[in-house]
Design a protein around this motif. Structure first.
Motif, PDB file in Angstrom:
ATOM      1  N   PHE B 131     119.135 105.807  41.403  1.00  0.00           N
ATOM      2  CA  PHE B 131     118.446 107.091  41.237  1.00  0.00           C
ATOM      3  C   PHE B 131     117.409 107.010  40.129  1.00  0.00           C
ATOM      4  O   PHE B 131     116.310 107.555  40.235  1.00  0.00           O
ATOM      5  CB  PHE B 131     119.444 108.205  40.900  1.00  0.00           C
ATOM      6  CG  PHE B 131     120.399 108.510  42.006  1.00  0.00           C
ATOM      7  CD1 PHE B 131     120.192 107.985  43.272  1.00  0.00           C
ATOM      8  CD2 PHE B 131     121.502 109.307  41.789  1.00  0.00           C
ATOM      9  CE1 PHE B 131     121.071 108.251  44.307  1.00  0.00           C
ATOM     10  CE2 PHE B 131     122.388 109.578  42.817  1.00  0.00           C
ATOM     11  CZ  PHE B 131     122.175 109.044  44.072  1.00  0.00           C
ATOM     12  N   MET B 132     117.771 106.329  39.032  1.00  0.00           N
ATOM     13  CA  MET B 132     116.828 106.211  37.915  1.00  0.00           C
ATOM     14  C   MET B 132     115.548 105.530  38.379  1.00  0.00           C
ATOM     15  O   MET B 132     114.451 105.933  38.014  1.00  0.00           O
ATOM     16  CB  MET B 132     117.470 105.416  36.779  1.00  0.00           C
ATOM     17  CG  MET B 132     118.478 106.200  35.983  1.00  0.00           C
ATOM     18  SD  MET B 132     119.426 105.149  34.880  1.00  0.00           S
ATOM     19  CE  MET B 132     118.126 104.508  33.838  1.00  0.00           C
ATOM     20  N   PHE B 133     115.706 104.498  39.208  1.00  0.00           N
ATOM     21  CA  PHE B 133     114.509 103.781  39.646  1.00  0.00           C
ATOM     22  C   PHE B 133     113.745 104.514  40.738  1.00  0.00           C
ATOM     23  O   PHE B 133     112.544 104.327  40.873  1.00  0.00           O
ATOM     24  CB  PHE B 133     114.862 102.346  40.054  1.00  0.00           C
ATOM     25  CG  PHE B 133     114.768 101.399  38.898  1.00  0.00           C
ATOM     26  CD1 PHE B 133     113.555 100.832  38.551  1.00  0.00           C
ATOM     27  CD2 PHE B 133     115.875 101.118  38.121  1.00  0.00           C
ATOM     28  CE1 PHE B 133     113.448  99.984  37.469  1.00  0.00           C
ATOM     29  CE2 PHE B 133     115.778 100.275  37.032  1.00  0.00           C
ATOM     30  CZ  PHE B 133     114.556  99.705  36.711  1.00  0.00           C
ATOM     31  N   PHE B 134     114.436 105.379  41.493  1.00  0.00           N
ATOM     32  CA  PHE B 134     113.698 106.228  42.430  1.00  0.00           C
ATOM     33  C   PHE B 134     112.674 107.074  41.664  1.00  0.00           C
ATOM     34  O   PHE B 134     111.553 107.278  42.120  1.00  0.00           O
ATOM     35  CB  PHE B 134     114.652 107.168  43.180  1.00  0.00           C
ATOM     36  CG  PHE B 134     115.243 106.560  44.409  1.00  0.00           C
ATOM     37  CD1 PHE B 134     114.426 105.984  45.376  1.00  0.00           C
ATOM     38  CD2 PHE B 134     116.620 106.563  44.614  1.00  0.00           C
ATOM     39  CE1 PHE B 134     114.974 105.417  46.526  1.00  0.00           C
ATOM     40  CE2 PHE B 134     117.176 105.996  45.755  1.00  0.00           C
ATOM     41  CZ  PHE B 134     116.346 105.421  46.703  1.00  0.00           C
ATOM     42  N   THR B 135     113.071 107.575  40.482  1.00  0.00           N
ATOM     43  CA  THR B 135     112.153 108.436  39.721  1.00  0.00           C
ATOM     44  C   THR B 135     111.035 107.618  39.087  1.00  0.00           C
ATOM     45  O   THR B 135     110.033 108.176  38.660  1.00  0.00           O
ATOM     46  CB  THR B 135     112.884 109.199  38.602  1.00  0.00           C
ATOM     47  OG1 THR B 135     113.276 108.263  37.594  1.00  0.00           O
ATOM     48  CG2 THR B 135     114.099 109.929  39.122  1.00  0.00           C
ATOM     49  N   LEU B 136     111.212 106.298  38.997  1.00  0.00           N
ATOM     50  CA  LEU B 136     110.184 105.484  38.347  1.00  0.00           C
ATOM     51  C   LEU B 136     109.255 104.812  39.355  1.00  0.00           C
ATOM     52  O   LEU B 136     108.032 104.991  39.290  1.00  0.00           O
ATOM     53  CB  LEU B 136     110.835 104.418  37.455  1.00  0.00           C
ATOM     54  CG  LEU B 136     109.843 103.606  36.615  1.00  0.00           C
ATOM     55  CD1 LEU B 136     109.236 104.482  35.523  1.00  0.00           C
ATOM     56  CD2 LEU B 136     110.502 102.400  35.994  1.00  0.00           C
ATOM     57  N   GLN B 140     107.441 108.705  45.093  1.00  0.00           N
ATOM     58  CA  GLN B 140     106.965 109.774  44.198  1.00  0.00           C
ATOM     59  C   GLN B 140     107.338 109.466  42.744  1.00  0.00           C
ATOM     60  O   GLN B 140     107.618 110.379  41.968  1.00  0.00           O
ATOM     61  CB  GLN B 140     107.589 111.116  44.605  1.00  0.00           C
ATOM     62  CG  GLN B 140     107.254 111.558  46.006  1.00  0.00           C
ATOM     63  CD  GLN B 140     105.771 111.811  46.178  1.00  0.00           C
ATOM     64  OE1 GLN B 140     105.081 112.148  45.216  1.00  0.00           O
ATOM     65  NE2 GLN B 140     105.258 111.635  47.383  1.00  0.00           N
ATOM     66  N   GLY B 141     107.344 108.186  42.378  1.00  0.00           N
ATOM     67  CA  GLY B 141     107.794 107.814  41.045  1.00  0.00           C
ATOM     68  C   GLY B 141     106.688 107.908  40.008  1.00  0.00           C
ATOM     69  O   GLY B 141     105.501 107.932  40.325  1.00  0.00           O
ATOM     70  N   LEU B 142     107.144 107.948  38.756  1.00  0.00           N
ATOM     71  CA  LEU B 142     106.211 108.091  37.643  1.00  0.00           C
ATOM     72  C   LEU B 142     105.302 106.865  37.512  1.00  0.00           C
ATOM     73  O   LEU B 142     104.075 106.991  37.411  1.00  0.00           O
ATOM     74  CB  LEU B 142     107.008 108.298  36.355  1.00  0.00           C
ATOM     75  CG  LEU B 142     106.254 108.779  35.126  1.00  0.00           C
ATOM     76  CD1 LEU B 142     105.623 110.140  35.399  1.00  0.00           C
ATOM     77  CD2 LEU B 142     107.207 108.871  33.939  1.00  0.00           C
ATOM     78  N   LYS B 145     102.821 106.576  40.328  1.00  0.00           N
ATOM     79  CA  LYS B 145     101.694 107.484  40.173  1.00  0.00           C
ATOM     80  C   LYS B 145     100.693 106.948  39.149  1.00  0.00           C
ATOM     81  O   LYS B 145      99.483 106.956  39.386  1.00  0.00           O
ATOM     82  CB  LYS B 145     102.197 108.861  39.741  1.00  0.00           C
ATOM     83  CG  LYS B 145     101.096 109.904  39.716  1.00  0.00           C
ATOM     84  CD  LYS B 145     101.652 111.266  39.369  1.00  0.00           C
ATOM     85  CE  LYS B 145     100.522 112.251  39.199  1.00  0.00           C
ATOM     86  NZ  LYS B 145     100.371 113.125  40.357  1.00  0.00           N
ATOM     87  N   LEU B 146     101.231 106.471  38.018  1.00  0.00           N
ATOM     88  CA  LEU B 146     100.343 105.962  36.958  1.00  0.00           C
ATOM     89  C   LEU B 146      99.523 104.777  37.463  1.00  0.00           C
ATOM     90  O   LEU B 146      98.306 104.714  37.258  1.00  0.00           O
ATOM     91  CB  LEU B 146     101.162 105.549  35.736  1.00  0.00           C
ATOM     92  CG  LEU B 146     101.647 106.681  34.842  1.00  0.00           C
ATOM     93  CD1 LEU B 146     102.582 106.151  33.770  1.00  0.00           C
ATOM     94  CD2 LEU B 146     100.462 107.393  34.198  1.00  0.00           C
ATOM     95  N   VAL B 169     113.093  94.524  41.502  1.00  0.00           N
ATOM     96  CA  VAL B 169     112.801  95.261  40.270  1.00  0.00           C
ATOM     97  C   VAL B 169     114.060  95.958  39.756  1.00  0.00           C
ATOM     98  O   VAL B 169     114.399  95.878  38.572  1.00  0.00           O
ATOM     99  CB  VAL B 169     111.673  96.296  40.504  1.00  0.00           C
ATOM    100  CG1 VAL B 169     111.543  97.228  39.317  1.00  0.00           C
ATOM    101  CG2 VAL B 169     110.361  95.593  40.773  1.00  0.00           C
TER     102      VAL B 169
END
Lengths: 275, 298
Positions: B131-136, B140-142, B145-146, B169
Motif C-alpha cells: 500500500f505504501m508503494f501504491f501511494t508512491l 496515481q503515485g506521488l 506524478k513528480l 522497486v
C-alpha cells in the motif's frame, strides 16, 4: 591543509551520497503514505499551489468507523500476546536447557530453528491444507490455530535473540550461585534468570509481535479475520481508508520499537547497578 | 510455565547416576521443542511431499511434480527473475549502504539508527508495504506524478507497479535492509591494519579492494546473495497485494489452493515442493558460506 581537507571531503562524497540516496528511498514511501492518508486531495488535482491545503484526519476516521476495525484489531492483538507467551514458554527453557545440560546439541538446535526459513509461509499453508485440514478440522476452525504457525514463522529470530541473551550472561555461575544459596529451580528461574534475560526476552517478544501483527499469508489462506486481512479487504473498497490503516500500522510498529529501545535501555542500567 | 520448569528439572542429575543413563535421559529436556517442530513444521512438510509425489489414487508418481514445472514454467521464470534481480541489486545497494554507514564517523547515532531501522524494514513486507508503494509509484503515485511533470512518464515507458519492475522497486524496501543486517558484521571484520599494510606495500585503493577487501568479503557477499534470493523467492503477501494474478510461484500456489474445491489437485503441493527444494539449495549454500566467512570475524 586545505588540500588535505578537500581530499577527505572527496573521499567521503561517495558514502555520503549513498546514505542520502538510501534515506530518500526509505523515507519517500512513508511521506507519500502520510499524504494520501491525511490530505483530502486526489492526486490528479494536486498542484504546487494546494500542497498545504485540506490536511485532515478524515481518512483515519474512515478506518476507525469500519465495523470490522475493532474486532480484527482485537483478534490480532490477542494472537500476538498468546504467540509471545507461548514462544517464551517454549524457547526460554529449551535454550537454557541446551546451554546448561546439552552444549553438544547447540549446533543441532540452532540448525533446527533456522529451518522455517526453508519452508516459505505459502508452502506452510499448502502443508496445513494437506495435513490439518482433512485430519484435524476442529483445530483449523479455531482462530488460535494460527498461534503455532506464527511461532514457527518467528522461530529463527526469537531463538537467536534469546540464545544471544543467554550467551551474554554467565548462566552457569548464576545458577550455581543461586542453587548454593538454597534456591530451587523455580526461584532461580523467577528471581535470577528471567530478570537477567529481560532485555533479550523483550526484544524477542517485540519481534514476535510485529510478525503476528503484520502476518497476512497464513491468516488469509485459513480465512481468519485478522487485522492485515481486514486492511487488505478495506483497501479494495476505499483506497484512502486502506492507506490510513497502513499508516496506523506503521506508526504502531515504530511506537513499539521506541518502547522496546526505552525498556531495554532501562533494564540494562538497573542491571548494571545491582551487579 | 510449569512445563518450563519441568523440562529444566527433568535434565537434572546429581552426579550419582551412571554416565550412560544420564546421557540418555538428558534428551527428554528437548522433547517439548522437538514435538512442537514435529507437529507444526515437519508434519506439514511431509504432507506437501506426500501430495506432490502421489496421484489421485494415492500411489507413488512423479507426474504431478514434473507437470507442475512444465505447466508453470512462466511463474518459475518470473519468480527466479525477480529474485535474482532483487538479490543482486540488494547486495550492491545494501553493501554500499552498510559500508558507508560502517565507515562514517559522524553523526554518531547514524549506525544504530540504520541498524534498528533495517531490523524493522527487513521484516516488514506484507500488505502494508504494498500500500505504501501504491501511494508512491502507483499510477496515481506521488513519485509518478513528480517524474511525469518533470517530463518523463514511467507508465508510458513500460513501468507498472503491477509488473516486474514495480515488484523490483517494492522488494528493494526489504532486500536492502536485510543485506545491511547480514553484511555489517563482515564489513566490521575488515581491519584497518590490512589497509595500512596494503598501502605500505604500495597498493592504491583499487588494488586494496581487488586483492584484499573483496576476496575477504567474497564468501559473505555470495552468501548474502543466496539469502536475499531465498527471501524474495518466498515472499508472498507483498506480491499478492501488488498483483493478485502475478506470474510468481507463491501467488500461483495460492490461487490453486483457493480454486481447488475437490481437494484432489496436486499442482499447489508440487509447486510448494519445488519452492522448498530451490530455497533449501540456496539456504544450504548460505549456511556453508557463512561458516567460511566467520573465519575473518571475531
Amino acid at each position: 591543509m586545505t588540500r588535505h581537507r578537500w581530499r577527505r571531503f572527496l573521499a567521503r562524497l561517495g558514502p555520503t551520497l549513498v546514505i542520502l540516496g538510501s534515506a530518500l528511498f526509505f523515507i519517500a514511501p512513508i511521506l507519500s503514505t502520510l499524504r494520501q492518508a491525511m490530505q483530502a486531495i486526489v492526486m490528479p488535482l494536486l498542484t504546487w499551489n494546494n500542497v498545504f491545503k485540506k490536511w485532515n484526519l478524515d481518512g483515519i476516521r474512515l478506518a476507525f468507523d469500519e465495523k470490522a476495525f475493532w474486532p480484527t484489531l482485537r483478534l490480532s492483538l490477542k494472537l500476538a500476546v498468546v504467540t509471545v507467551l507461548c514462544t517464551l514458554a517454549l524457547l526460554v527453557p529449551t535454550a537454557l536447557f541446551v546451554h546448561l545440560k546439552m552444549p553438544k546439541a547447540r549446533a543441532i538446535v540452532e540448525f533446527l530453528t533456522v529451518l522455517p526459513y526453508v519452508i516459505p509461509p505459502i508452502a506452510l499453508v499448502a502443508g496445513v491444507t494437506a495435513t490439518f485440514r482433512p485430519h484435524a478440522r476442529w483445530f483449523i476452525n479455531s482462530d488460535y490455530s494460527l498461534v503455532p504457525f506464527y511461532m514457527v514463522l518467528a522461530l529463527p529470530f526469537t531463538y537467536r535473540s534469546i540464545d544471544a541473551g543467554i550467551k551474554a550472561i554467565d548462566v552457569r555461575t548464576l545458577v550455581d550461585a543461586s542453587r548454593s544459596l538454597g534456591a530451587g529451580w523455580l526461584t532461580t528461574m523467577r528471581r535470577v534468570l528471567l530478570p537477567n534475560l529481560s532485555s533479550a526476552l523483550i526484544s524477542s517478544s517485540f519481534l514476535t509481535a510485529t510478525v503476528v501483527l503484520g502476518e497476512y499469508t497464513i491468516s488469509s489462506s485459513l480465512a481468519k479475520q485478522t487485522f492485515p486481512v481486514f486492511s487488505f479487504e478495506f483497501y479494495g473498497r476505499s483506497a484512502r481508508g486502506g492507506v490510513s490503516l497502513a499508516l496506523l500500522t506503521l506508526l504502531a510498529t515504530t511506537a513499539l520499537l521506541g518502547l522496546l529501545t526505552l525498556l531495554t535501555r532501562r533494564r540494562w542500567r538497573t542491571r548494571a547497578v545491582t551487579f | 510455565m510449569t512445563v518450563a520448569i519441568d523440562t529444566v528439572a527433568g535434565g537434572r542429575t546429581d552426579g550419582a547416576a551412571p554416565a550412560a543413563r544420564r546421557w540418555s535421559w538428558t534428551w527428554l529436556g528437548l522433547l517439548p521443542f522437538l514435538a512442537f517442530l514435529f507437529l507444526f513444521l515437519l508434519l506439514p512438510t511431509v504432507g506437501i511431499v506426500e501430495k506432490a509425489f502421489t496421484d489421485v489414487h494415492g500411489s507413488f508418481s512423479t507426474s504431478a511434480f514434473t507437470d507442475a514445472f512444465h505447466g508453470e514454467w512462466k511463474s518459475f521464470w518470473g519468480s527466479l527473475k525477480v529474485s535474482l534481480i532483487t538479490a543482486l541489486l540488494g547486495v550492491v545497494f545494501g553493501g554500499l549502504l552498510a559500508y558507508a554507514v560502517a565507515t562514517a564517523r559522524r553523526p554518531k547515532w547514524l549506525r544504530s539508527l540504520v541498524a534498528s531501522f533495517s531490523g524493522v524494514a527487513a521484516n516488514m513486507g506484507g500488505v502494508v508495504l504494498a500500500f505504501m508503494f501504491f501511494t508512491l509509484v502507483g499510477r496515481q503515485g506521488l513519485a509518478t506524478k513528480l517524474v511525469t511533470e518533470a517530463g518523463w512518464d514511467p507508465y508510458a515507458h513500460g513501468f507498472s507497479i503491477n509488473d516486474f519492475w514495480g515488484w523490483v522497486v517494492v522488494y528493494m524496501y526489504f532486500q536492502i535492509p536485510l543485506m545491511v543486517l547480514v553484511i555489517l558484521p563482515a564489513i566490521d571484520g575488515l581491519q584497518q591494519s590490512w589497509r595500512e599494510a596494503a598501502a605500505n606495500l604500495g597498493a592504491n585503493s583499487f588494488t586494496y579492494w581487488r586483492r584484499v577487501g573483496l576476496p575477504v568479503l567474497a564468501p559473505s557477499l555470495l552468501g548474502s546473495f543466496l539469502l536475499l534470493f531465498a527471501n524474495s523467492f518466498s515472499a508472498f503477501a507483498t506480491a499478492y497485494a501488488l498483483n493478485t494474478t502475478a506470474q510468481l510461484l507463491p501467488v500461483r500456489i495460492r490461487s490453486y489452493l483457493q480454486n481447488d474445491v475437490s481437494g484432489q489437485t496436486r499442482a499447489p503441493f508440487a509447486l510448494a515442493a519445488w519452492m522448498i527444494i530451490i530455497i533449501a539449495v540456496a539456504m544450504t549454500g548460505y549456511l556453508l558460506l557463512r561458516k567460511r566467512a566467520e573465519r575473518w570475524q571475531r
